[in-house]
Design an enzyme around this catalytic site. Structure first.
Site, mmCIF file in Angstrom:
data_model
loop_
_atom_site.group_PDB
_atom_site.id
_atom_site.type_symbol
_atom_site.label_atom_id
_atom_site.label_comp_id
_atom_site.label_asym_id
_atom_site.label_seq_id
_atom_site.Cartn_x
_atom_site.Cartn_y
_atom_site.Cartn_z
ATOM 1 N N CYS A 274 0.843 -1.208 0.000
ATOM 2 C CA CYS A 274 0.000 0.000 0.000
ATOM 3 C C CYS A 274 0.876 1.255 0.000
ATOM 4 O O CYS A 274 1.770 1.381 -0.813
ATOM 5 C CB CYS A 274 -0.970 -0.051 1.180
ATOM 6 S SG CYS A 274 -2.252 1.221 1.134
ATOM 7 N N VAL A 275 0.649 2.186 0.937
ATOM 8 C CA VAL A 275 1.433 3.420 0.947
ATOM 9 C C VAL A 275 2.899 3.129 1.261
ATOM 10 O O VAL A 275 3.796 3.883 0.868
ATOM 11 C CB VAL A 275 0.841 4.438 1.943
ATOM 12 C CG1 VAL A 275 0.961 3.960 3.373
ATOM 13 C CG2 VAL A 275 1.503 5.803 1.804
#
Length: 612
Positions: A350-351
């Site tokens: 993800c991030v």
């Protein structure tokens, strides 16, 4: 006879009268209403007290103002042309008349008569499963009127051709939120199941629900912390994040965990995992049966994981450069010191993957070539198709958020948690509101939802940089992101990339991840997993669930790739393992943590246990 058997019999045979909706013990019901009011007072006190003490300040006006402003633009579009407005009103009136006509026909023929529904719930809509929504004319009328109205409102947004795309996107999102909130399934008098339970228990459910509401507001320090699971059944390090290992290094932003080997030989290249700092790394180590970390150790990886700090006011100025230097580069240095290896495989989730991509572009310019392969799990590097999270991102909203964050140095954890829950409010908000506060029932223990509630704060500088450079300006894929005094280009990343997306992902949408693949400068293996942002990643082979697709190089249109992709049953983890081994399968004797660096404590470490 058990309650479940009684409920099953009730569903099999329709009621013979309205007795199920008649209060049998008015005195007891009245007493419970008084008790409910008393508990509601406690809930109100829990909400008011931190505001009176100046501990809590409401910022509700800002998102509400944005919603009102957005929906006002939608209204202005339809009312600006009288013909268009009349046509819209006529469509709604026509829908109501059809529902009304069918309801009158049903009343004339009796409830047992087959009634033709003007509109039916979408497939998979769990709100209207109780048989009374169909066989009781009153509740059926409420259901159909609601569905006609909510779909008409969605159509208004869909056909508002005069709105710019961002405003249209926001309007669609807000209309969906309002529609989910006003569903008749959310209210006692308009939900047959809630109505029956309230009558049957003489209001005991409302007392229990208000008590739970007061507890959840108090737990949130004056904000509602909606409980989605029985949290008392879980403890980090005891039945969550149990894979054995040691913390071998610590910076202000990160603890570096090295896990104990489970094989006599291990891959020469260690595996470094960079998880997101939104929530915590143990989504990859929920329990021994679901743990990707444990599975990777069992495949012969020397696994190192970054455990991010839960930031507070001390970390307010820590931006992406700090997260790269004190997180990723610090982790690479730690791996090298502990193992002596200058080549590693890396994973970004993800991030955490977005940060890793930016770091790889920076490292390429600096000549740091220690990362030899990278796996991105549901990671966006281009934000053109970033989905509903873009609703929260424009200059006005970011500026307001930055002002709020700068007062404390961080964004409170519940703000991000609420934003993510709103993306699926029909699954993650309203069912729990109904179950907890109206039915008065404790949610069941569920490790994934415990993790989901274990939210983290966002360091102000870090979060501001992320929102502006990724969601607002899309600088990373555009070649204009600046870090360390350099402009970054993803085309400088020429190492092999394994890019995994999830088919039903609402945070890193499939189209967004696929589209981002084109920006890397080397070979990209694209893999599509079934399910969503979490289950698409955390899918152990032993579970034999879902499926995954492989195919050609991720270029051109997503639809073309999907049409030619090959479907495989089960988990994608073994496929990934074979990809890793194709690039380097050299093995060395297993490495125990702390061979060179003195351990600072047992896994999962101290940073992960800090709650907000």
């Amino acid at each position: 006879m058990t309650d479940k058997k009684k409920e099953a019999e009730r569903k099999e045979s329709p009621p013979s009268s309205v007795e199920q909706y008649v209060i049998s013990d008015p005195d007891r019901f009245a007493l419970n209403l008084a008790r409910m009011i008393e508990e509601a007072g406690k809930a109100a006190s829990a909400w008011v007290k931190p505001r009176e003490e100046g501990v809590r300040h409401d910022v509700v006006a800002e998102p509400v103002a944005d919603m009102v402003k957005t929906l006002s633009k939608l209204t202005e579009y339809w009312l600006s042309d009288p013909t268009r407005a009349v046509e819209a009103q006529t469509r709604l009136f026509s829908g109501y008349m059809e529902v009304w006509t069918n309801s009158l026909r049903r009343l004339g023929e009796g409830d047992e008569a087959a009634a033709e529904e003007s509109v039916k719930p979408e497939k998979g809509d769990k709100r209207f499963q109780d048989p009374e929504w169909g066989r009781n004319a009153f509740f059926d009328f409420l259901k159909q009127t609601y569905l006609v109205t909510s779909r008409w409102a969605n159509d208004l947004v869909e056909h508002a051709e005069g709105l710019d795309e961002h405003t249209k996107h926001k309007a669609s999102f807000y209309v969906k939120q309002v529609a989910n909130a006003i569903s008749p399934s959310n209210f006692i008098l308009t939900n047959p199941e809630l109505f029956r339970e309230t009558v049957a228990s003489n209001g005991e459910n409302l007392v229990a629900g208000m008590k739970m509401l007061a507890e959840d507001i108090a737990a949130g320090g004056g904000e509602l912390r909606l409980r989605q699971a029985d949290y008392s059944r879980f403890a980090i390090g005891k039945n969550l994040a149990m894979t054995p290992g040691k913390v071998v290094a610590r910076s202000e932003l990160a603890e570096i965990i090295q896990y104990d080997p489970a094989t006599e030989k291990v891959l020469k290249r260690p595996l470094l995992i960079c998880p997101p700092w939104i929530n915590k790394f143990y989504i990859l180590d929920l329990n021994p049966q679901k743990s990707f970390i444990r599975w990777a150790v069992e495949q012969g990886h020397s696994v190192f994981v970054i455990s991010w700090v839960n930031p507070d006011e001390r970390h307010g100025r820590k931006d992406w450069e700090a997260y790269i230097e004190e997180g990723l580069r610090f982790a690479l240095d730690t791996v090298e010191k502990e193992t002596g290896e200058k080549e590693v495989n890396a994973i970004g989730y993800c991030v955490g993957g977005t940060l890793l991509a930016a770091a790889l572009a920076l490292f390429a310019q600096e000549g740091d070539e220690r990362i030899k392969t990278t796996t991105f799990l549901t990671t966006q590097v281009d934000f053109t198709y970033a989905g509903d999270l873009k609703v929260f991102v424009d200059e006005d909203q970011i500026s307001a958020l930055e002002k709020s964050m700068n007062e404390k140095g961080y964004l409170e954890g519940n703000k991000m948690a609420t934003a993510f829950n709103m993306l699926r409010s029909g699954d993650l908000i309203w069912p729990y509101v109904v179950n907890n506060y109206l039915r008065g029932k404790e949610p069941l223990p569920f490790d994934l939802l415990y993790w989901n509630s274990d939210s983290t704060r966002m360091a102000a500088a870090n979060h501001s940089y992320y929102l502006r450079n990724c969601y607002l300006e899309n600088n990373l894929s555009g070649g204009t992101m600046e870090l360390g005094g350099r402009k970054l280009s993803l085309s400088d990343i020429t190492i092999p990339i394994f890019n995994q997306a999830s088919r039903e992902d609402h945070i890193a949408p499939l189209r967004s991840v696929f589209f981002g693949s084109r920006y890397f400068g080397g070979d990209v293996e694209f893999l599509l997993a079934g399910s969503g942002h979490i289950a698409g990643v955390v899918n152990p082979p032993a579970a034999n669930k879902y499926q995954y697709w492989t195919g050609a190089r991720p270029a051109g249109a997503l639809e073309d790739w999907l049409a030619s992709a090959h479907e495989h049953p089960g988990s994608w983890w073994p496929y990934w393992q074979s990809w890793i081994e194709r690039h380097d399968n050299e093995r060395v004797p297993a490495r125990k943590p702390g061979k060179k660096l003195k351990p600072l404590g047992d896994a999962p470490g101290a940073y992960v246990t800090a709650r907000v």
